[in-house]
Design a protein around this motif. Structure first.
Motif, PDB file in Angstrom:
ATOM      1  N   LYS A   1       0.271  12.285   1.489  1.00 52.05           N
ATOM      2  CA  LYS A   1      -1.114  12.411   1.023  1.00 52.05           C
ATOM      3  C   LYS A   1      -1.138  13.144  -0.317  1.00 52.05           C
ATOM      4  O   LYS A   1      -1.925  12.813  -1.207  1.00 52.05           O
ATOM      5  CB  LYS A   1      -1.930  13.179   2.081  1.00 52.05           C
ATOM      6  CG  LYS A   1      -3.409  13.081   1.896  1.00 52.05           C
ATOM      7  CD  LYS A   1      -3.899  11.674   2.126  1.00 52.05           C
ATOM      8  CE  LYS A   1      -5.100  11.404   1.243  1.00 52.05           C
ATOM      9  NZ  LYS A   1      -5.475   9.986   1.240  1.00 52.05           N
ATOM     10  N   ALA A   2      -0.262  14.156  -0.429  1.00 48.49           N
ATOM     11  CA  ALA A   2      -0.216  14.929  -1.672  1.00 48.49           C
ATOM     12  C   ALA A   2       0.139  14.015  -2.840  1.00 48.49           C
ATOM     13  O   ALA A   2      -0.435  14.105  -3.926  1.00 48.49           O
ATOM     14  CB  ALA A   2       0.792  16.063  -1.543  1.00 48.49           C
ATOM     15  N   LYS A   3       1.065  13.115  -2.574  1.00 50.06           N
ATOM     16  CA  LYS A   3       1.466  12.191  -3.646  1.00 50.06           C
ATOM     17  C   LYS A   3       0.294  11.264  -4.019  1.00 50.06           C
ATOM     18  O   LYS A   3       0.004  11.036  -5.191  1.00 50.06           O
ATOM     19  CB  LYS A   3       2.676  11.370  -3.185  1.00 50.06           C
ATOM     20  CG  LYS A   3       3.405  10.677  -4.316  1.00 50.06           C
ATOM     21  CD  LYS A   3       3.263   9.189  -4.209  1.00 50.06           C
ATOM     22  CE  LYS A   3       3.847   8.515  -5.434  1.00 50.06           C
ATOM     23  NZ  LYS A   3       3.554   7.092  -5.452  1.00 50.06           N
ATOM     24  N   ASP A   4      -0.369  10.760  -2.991  1.00 42.66           N
ATOM     25  CA  ASP A   4      -1.523   9.875  -3.247  1.00 42.66           C
ATOM     26  C   ASP A   4      -2.602  10.612  -4.038  1.00 42.66           C
ATOM     27  O   ASP A   4      -3.182  10.071  -4.984  1.00 42.66           O
ATOM     28  CB  ASP A   4      -2.147   9.399  -1.920  1.00 42.66           C
ATOM     29  CG  ASP A   4      -1.248   8.413  -1.212  1.00 42.66           C
ATOM     30  OD1 ASP A   4      -0.300   7.927  -1.854  1.00 42.66           O
ATOM     31  OD2 ASP A   4      -1.490   8.158  -0.014  1.00 42.66           O
ATOM     32  N   ILE A   5      -2.868  11.849  -3.625  1.00 40.09           N
ATOM     33  CA  ILE A   5      -3.933  12.601  -4.297  1.00 40.09           C
ATOM     34  C   ILE A   5      -3.517  12.939  -5.731  1.00 40.09           C
ATOM     35  O   ILE A   5      -4.332  12.832  -6.658  1.00 40.09           O
ATOM     36  CB  ILE A   5      -4.292  13.866  -3.483  1.00 40.09           C
ATOM     37  CG1 ILE A   5      -5.107  13.451  -2.260  1.00 40.09           C
ATOM     38  CG2 ILE A   5      -5.062  14.878  -4.326  1.00 40.09           C
ATOM     39  CD1 ILE A   5      -5.515  14.568  -1.330  1.00 40.09           C
ATOM     40  N   ALA A   6      -2.255  13.293  -5.912  1.00 35.34           N
ATOM     41  CA  ALA A   6      -1.781  13.592  -7.277  1.00 35.34           C
ATOM     42  C   ALA A   6      -1.987  12.355  -8.151  1.00 35.34           C
ATOM     43  O   ALA A   6      -2.498  12.433  -9.281  1.00 35.34           O
ATOM     44  CB  ALA A   6      -0.314  14.005  -7.238  1.00 35.34           C
ATOM     45  N   GLN A   7      -1.605  11.218  -7.622  1.00 32.24           N
ATOM     46  CA  GLN A   7      -1.736   9.968  -8.376  1.00 32.24           C
ATOM     47  C   GLN A   7      -3.211   9.667  -8.671  1.00 32.24           C
ATOM     48  O   GLN A   7      -3.567   9.351  -9.822  1.00 32.24           O
ATOM     49  CB  GLN A   7      -1.123   8.843  -7.542  1.00 32.24           C
ATOM     50  CG  GLN A   7      -0.859   7.584  -8.318  1.00 32.24           C
ATOM     51  CD  GLN A   7       0.044   6.641  -7.529  1.00 32.24           C
ATOM     52  OE1 GLN A   7       0.924   7.079  -6.794  1.00 32.24           O
ATOM     53  NE2 GLN A   7      -0.199   5.358  -7.674  1.00 32.24           N
ATOM     54  N   ASP A   8      -4.039   9.797  -7.661  1.00 30.87           N
ATOM     55  CA  ASP A   8      -5.479   9.548  -7.850  1.00 30.87           C
ATOM     56  C   ASP A   8      -6.066  10.496  -8.889  1.00 30.87           C
ATOM     57  O   ASP A   8      -6.916  10.110  -9.696  1.00 30.87           O
ATOM     58  CB  ASP A   8      -6.245   9.740  -6.532  1.00 30.87           C
ATOM     59  CG  ASP A   8      -5.950   8.626  -5.544  1.00 30.87           C
ATOM     60  OD1 ASP A   8      -5.321   7.640  -5.956  1.00 30.87           O
ATOM     61  OD2 ASP A   8      -6.331   8.767  -4.360  1.00 30.87           O
ATOM     62  N   ALA A   9      -5.601  11.746  -8.856  1.00 28.70           N
ATOM     63  CA  ALA A   9      -6.140  12.733  -9.801  1.00 28.70           C
ATOM     64  C   ALA A   9      -5.795  12.328 -11.232  1.00 28.70           C
ATOM     65  O   ALA A   9      -6.656  12.369 -12.125  1.00 28.70           O
ATOM     66  CB  ALA A   9      -5.582  14.115  -9.495  1.00 28.70           C
TER      67      ALA A   9
ATOM     68  N   LEU B   1      -7.252  19.223 -14.435  1.00 35.06           N
ATOM     69  CA  LEU B   1      -6.450  18.489 -13.459  1.00 35.06           C
ATOM     70  C   LEU B   1      -6.508  19.145 -12.086  1.00 35.06           C
ATOM     71  O   LEU B   1      -6.719  18.490 -11.066  1.00 35.06           O
ATOM     72  CB  LEU B   1      -4.986  18.491 -13.924  1.00 35.06           C
ATOM     73  CG  LEU B   1      -4.494  17.329 -14.757  1.00 35.06           C
ATOM     74  CD1 LEU B   1      -3.106  17.632 -15.291  1.00 35.06           C
ATOM     75  CD2 LEU B   1      -4.455  16.059 -13.910  1.00 35.06           C
ATOM     76  N   LEU B   2      -6.330  20.468 -12.069  1.00 37.25           N
ATOM     77  CA  LEU B   2      -6.313  21.179 -10.788  1.00 37.25           C
ATOM     78  C   LEU B   2      -7.671  21.101 -10.100  1.00 37.25           C
ATOM     79  O   LEU B   2      -7.759  20.992  -8.885  1.00 37.25           O
ATOM     80  CB  LEU B   2      -5.900  22.641 -10.987  1.00 37.25           C
ATOM     81  CG  LEU B   2      -4.458  22.856 -11.460  1.00 37.25           C
ATOM     82  CD1 LEU B   2      -4.160  24.333 -11.647  1.00 37.25           C
ATOM     83  CD2 LEU B   2      -3.464  22.240 -10.474  1.00 37.25           C
ATOM     84  N   LYS B   3      -8.714  21.159 -10.912  1.00 33.24           N
ATOM     85  CA  LYS B   3     -10.068  21.026 -10.340  1.00 33.24           C
ATOM     86  C   LYS B   3     -10.226  19.650  -9.674  1.00 33.24           C
ATOM     87  O   LYS B   3     -10.766  19.528  -8.579  1.00 33.24           O
ATOM     88  CB  LYS B   3     -11.089  21.182 -11.465  1.00 33.24           C
ATOM     89  CG  LYS B   3     -12.529  20.872 -11.069  1.00 33.24           C
ATOM     90  CD  LYS B   3     -13.306  20.555 -12.337  1.00 33.24           C
ATOM     91  CE  LYS B   3     -14.685  20.033 -12.012  1.00 33.24           C
ATOM     92  NZ  LYS B   3     -15.653  21.098 -11.871  1.00 33.24           N
ATOM     93  N   THR B   4      -9.725  18.631 -10.363  1.00 31.93           N
ATOM     94  CA  THR B   4      -9.824  17.275  -9.818  1.00 31.93           C
ATOM     95  C   THR B   4      -9.042  17.171  -8.513  1.00 31.93           C
ATOM     96  O   THR B   4      -9.510  16.592  -7.522  1.00 31.93           O
ATOM     97  CB  THR B   4      -9.291  16.256 -10.851  1.00 31.93           C
ATOM     98  OG1 THR B   4      -9.988  16.474 -12.073  1.00 31.93           O
ATOM     99  CG2 THR B   4      -9.491  14.831 -10.396  1.00 31.93           C
ATOM    100  N   VAL B   5      -7.846  17.771  -8.510  1.00 28.95           N
ATOM    101  CA  VAL B   5      -7.031  17.744  -7.283  1.00 28.95           C
ATOM    102  C   VAL B   5      -7.784  18.454  -6.166  1.00 28.95           C
ATOM    103  O   VAL B   5      -7.862  17.971  -5.033  1.00 28.95           O
ATOM    104  CB  VAL B   5      -5.669  18.436  -7.528  1.00 28.95           C
ATOM    105  CG1 VAL B   5      -4.900  18.559  -6.222  1.00 28.95           C
ATOM    106  CG2 VAL B   5      -4.864  17.668  -8.545  1.00 28.95           C
ATOM    107  N   SER B   6      -8.340  19.612  -6.500  1.00 29.30           N
ATOM    108  CA  SER B   6      -9.062  20.400  -5.498  1.00 29.30           C
ATOM    109  C   SER B   6     -10.212  19.582  -4.911  1.00 29.30           C
ATOM    110  O   SER B   6     -10.389  19.527  -3.691  1.00 29.30           O
ATOM    111  CB  SER B   6      -9.562  21.687  -6.177  1.00 29.30           C
ATOM    112  OG  SER B   6     -10.495  22.324  -5.393  1.00 29.30           O
ATOM    113  N   ASN B   7     -10.971  18.925  -5.768  1.00 32.94           N
ATOM    114  CA  ASN B   7     -12.097  18.106  -5.283  1.00 32.94           C
ATOM    115  C   ASN B   7     -11.619  16.967  -4.373  1.00 32.94           C
ATOM    116  O   ASN B   7     -12.210  16.699  -3.338  1.00 32.94           O
ATOM    117  CB  ASN B   7     -12.867  17.503  -6.463  1.00 32.94           C
ATOM    118  CG  ASN B   7     -13.744  18.541  -7.146  1.00 32.94           C
ATOM    119  OD1 ASN B   7     -13.940  19.633  -6.631  1.00 32.94           O
ATOM    120  ND2 ASN B   7     -14.242  18.210  -8.316  1.00 32.94           N
TER     121      ASN B   7
END
Lengths: 195, 447
Positions: A44-52, A73-79
């Motif tokens: 999931k982390a990989k998917d979210i990193a990619q999506d971000a 970037l970090l804000k986007t990941v957090s969201n």
């Protein structure tokens, strides 16, 4: 260098898409780690990193150089991670819920102090696998608390940066972090092995 | 040991590396003589060190190539600029949270068992739209947003969005940005979304598909569906009213609660009226301020209270029970930012039953109401909207049912723990206002 990031972004905006790879290379570790700490799931982390990264790419023209690109970037990941937690089908009870079910009062009222001497505590801390207990504790924190703890203590952002990033008053951020640390302490106290 | 409380706060600041040398010395000398604080100090230090020493993981090697493969397939930037909402930094976290809200607005007709979900026929053409009851009479039609110094603008996000002006009974299709007046109703049909902004203070409403709301000066009435609200009101009051609840945003009164999370927890218990809660809170606040050593621990002082934006989602579901001809309304209020006061209202008596403060990240459900009776108007609504009406149901219209489902009626849960069904939207088109719902008679319920 943030200025360097802005130069790269401007090149991307002029049509040089390949330049974006430099930004991804530069920040993929931070982005992936943030996502991993907030999801505890490597896939999931990989998917979210990619999506971000994709989300950021689509919005590059709106980047405001007043802010650090990395924070955006970090804000986007957090969201994205918060969305993920909110829409997950089976939510596990959070640490706050576990503790508020009755254990919290005991912990916050310092009842453990009655039964634990300092030497005993030190022995128990020595015997504990602290890192894994802390990791478990983080995983049980409500996502809003988890996000600020990760941003503050793992990503090393200042309160001001977190406040800007999450668009919340600094007092709220501090209150959440203080509360999260208190919850983690309660969890740690409960998980210390008996020696 | 109550006297240790202030050292707990100092300790938190120490962990934040925010103490000067004099404050550090004060903390350390207490720690020397207090074994409990010494234990806490050790535990906290271990936690912070443990967090900071967490090792970075290496991302999968293909992350960059996967991202770039996707980037290559994307259209040019112009394509994105056209189709999005403004100001990503402004919306921040709340918008992302709002995106996670499940769609709602459904009618269930339970005829014995099992429970059946009815999909009312969707209204496809404007000229087939039924005429809804006349607007509620006691809205102040003389005032207007412009007179109050602002505009209320409706933007259509997609699909069919319709407006019924306060002085009309006709629904009209909205397309371009439309100015709204007080008393106007807006509904989104299946798959449609809308965005309403009070331009002066940026209070924003987002309507999910199959919602029906009515705009007032400092309130929105949510008849059914799912509405997300963000309030930036400056020192003002805004509330969302549903058939059985009122969610009020008192920015000036409650914003500081965010900073006392553990103290507020005890306020949730019991029936507390709003003033009592506010007074209790202000007492605590004053007490803290009077303690000079605690100054600075509550940085909310640095923020004008009204600067705290509030965002929440209000969701109204209706349950029609064919067996006893009663209608149950369930209101869910989720709070994403700041705190919101939620009162459950008894439609039969129009009185407040209970009252909770919902802090951010939490939600409350109010589902204790069985409406006293299904009125002729409600019956008409069913017929007008082409809903199948059980003959038994019609025969029993008007019968009193006063038993509440749940005395307490309100539950408070962390928003993240409960999953709201995502596929219950059926495009229900039932009006819940008027004689059948005293909650909407315009009477001010709160002091």
């Amino acid at each position: 260098m943030e200025n360097e990031d802005y130069k790269l972004i401007k090149l991307c905006l002029k049509g040089k898409r390949e330049v974006f790879a430099q930004l991804v290379d530069k920040y993929n570790k931070r982005v992936y780690n943030m996502a991993y700490r907030l999801t505890s799931n490597p896939e999931k982390a990989k998917d979210i990193a990619q999506d971000a990264f994709i989300k950021i790419y689509k919005s590059l023209d709106r980047y405001d150089p007043k802010y650090k690109f990395s924070n955006w970037l970090l804000k986007t990941v957090s969201n994205l991670c918060i969305d993920y937690h909110r829409t997950r089908a089976q939510n596990t009870a959070s640490l706050e819920v576990i503790l508020s079910s009755g254990a919290e009062n005991a912990i916050l009222a310092h009842q453990t102090a009655i039964n634990t001497t300092e030497t005993e505590l030190e022995d128990r801390l020595e015997a504990a696998e602290l890192q894994s207990v802390i990791r478990e504790g983080i995983e049980l924190l409500p996502i809003d608390y988890r996000a600020v703890v990760v941003l503050r203590h793992i990503q090393n952002l200042s309160y001001k940066e977190i406040s800007q990033m999450l668009n919340l008053p600094m007092g709220t951020i501090k209150a959440r972090i203080h509360r999260a640390r208190k919850l983690l302490k309660g969890y740690l106290e409960g998980r210390l092995p008996k020696v | 040991m109550p006297s240790c409380e202030k050292y707990e706060d100092l300790l938190q600041q120490y962990l934040d590396k925010a103490l000067d040398s004099a404050q550090t010395a004060v903390l350390m000398s207490h720690i020397e003589v207090c074994s409990r604080c010494r234990l806490d100090f050790k535990l906290y230090s271990k936690i912070v060190a443990g967090l900071e020493e967490m090792q970075d993981l290496t991302p999968p090697g293909r992350l960059t190539s996967d991202v770039m493969a996707q980037v290559e397939g994307l259209p040019g930037f112009d394509a994105y600029v056209q189709s999005r909402q403004p100001a990503p930094w402004f919306w921040g976290l709340s918008a992302a949270m709002a995106g996670a809200i499940a769609v709602a607005g459904f009618l269930m007709l339970r005829a014995g068992s099992p429970t059946a979900v009815i999909n009312p026929p969707m209204i496809a053409q404007q000229d087939q739209l039924p005429v809804l009851p006349a607007p509620i009479s006691n809205i102040d039609m003389d005032s207007s947003p412009r007179a109050a110094g602002q505009r209320i603008v409706l933007n259509v996000g997609g699909g069919q969005v319709q407006v019924q002006k306060a002085n009309s009974t006709k629904w009209q299709l909205a397309s371009a940005p439309t100015d709204l007046g007080f008393g106007d109703k807006i509904r989104t049909l299946d798959g449609a979304t809308a965005h309403i902004e009070y331009t002066q203070d940026k209070t924003t409403l987002k309507l999910r598909p199959s919602s029906l709301v009515q705009i007032l000066a400092n309130a929105v009435r949510v008849f059914h569906g799912d509405t997300w609200i963000r309030v930036d009101k400056i020192g003002s009051h805004f509330q969302a009213e549903t058939p059985n609840a009122v969610a009020s945003v008192h920015g000036t009164r409650y914003s500081a609660e965010v900073h006392y999370p553990e103290k507020i927890a005890s306020f949730y218990k019991g029936d507390l009226d709003e003033n009592k809660v506010a007074r209790k809170f202000l007492d605590q606040y004053t007490k803290n301020l009077s303690d000079s050593r605690m100054n600075g621990l509550f940085p909310m002082m640095a923020y004008p209270m009204h600067a705290t934006p509030v965002s929440l989602a209000v969701q109204v579901n209706m349950l029609l029970d064919a067996l006893d001809a009663t209608k149950t309304v369930q209101t869910n209020v989720q709070v994403f930012q700041s705190t919101v006061n939620v009162a459950s209202i008894d439609p039969a008596t129009n009185r407040e039953i209970s009252n909770v403060i919902v802090k951010e990240g939490h939600q409350t459900s109010v589902k204790n109401m069985q409406l006293a009776k299904l009125t002729p108007m409600a019956e008409d609504d069913f017929v007008k909207w082409g809903l199948p009406v059980d003959s038994k149901l019609l025969a029993r219209v008007g019968e009193e049912v006063s038993k509440p489902i749940n005395e307490a009626g309100m539950t408070l849960t962390p928003a993240g723990v409960r999953q709201v069904p995502a596929s219950d939207s059926t495009g229900m088109k039932i009006e819940a206002e008027g004689r059948g719902n005293p909650g909407y008679d315009g009477v001010e319920r709160r002091q």
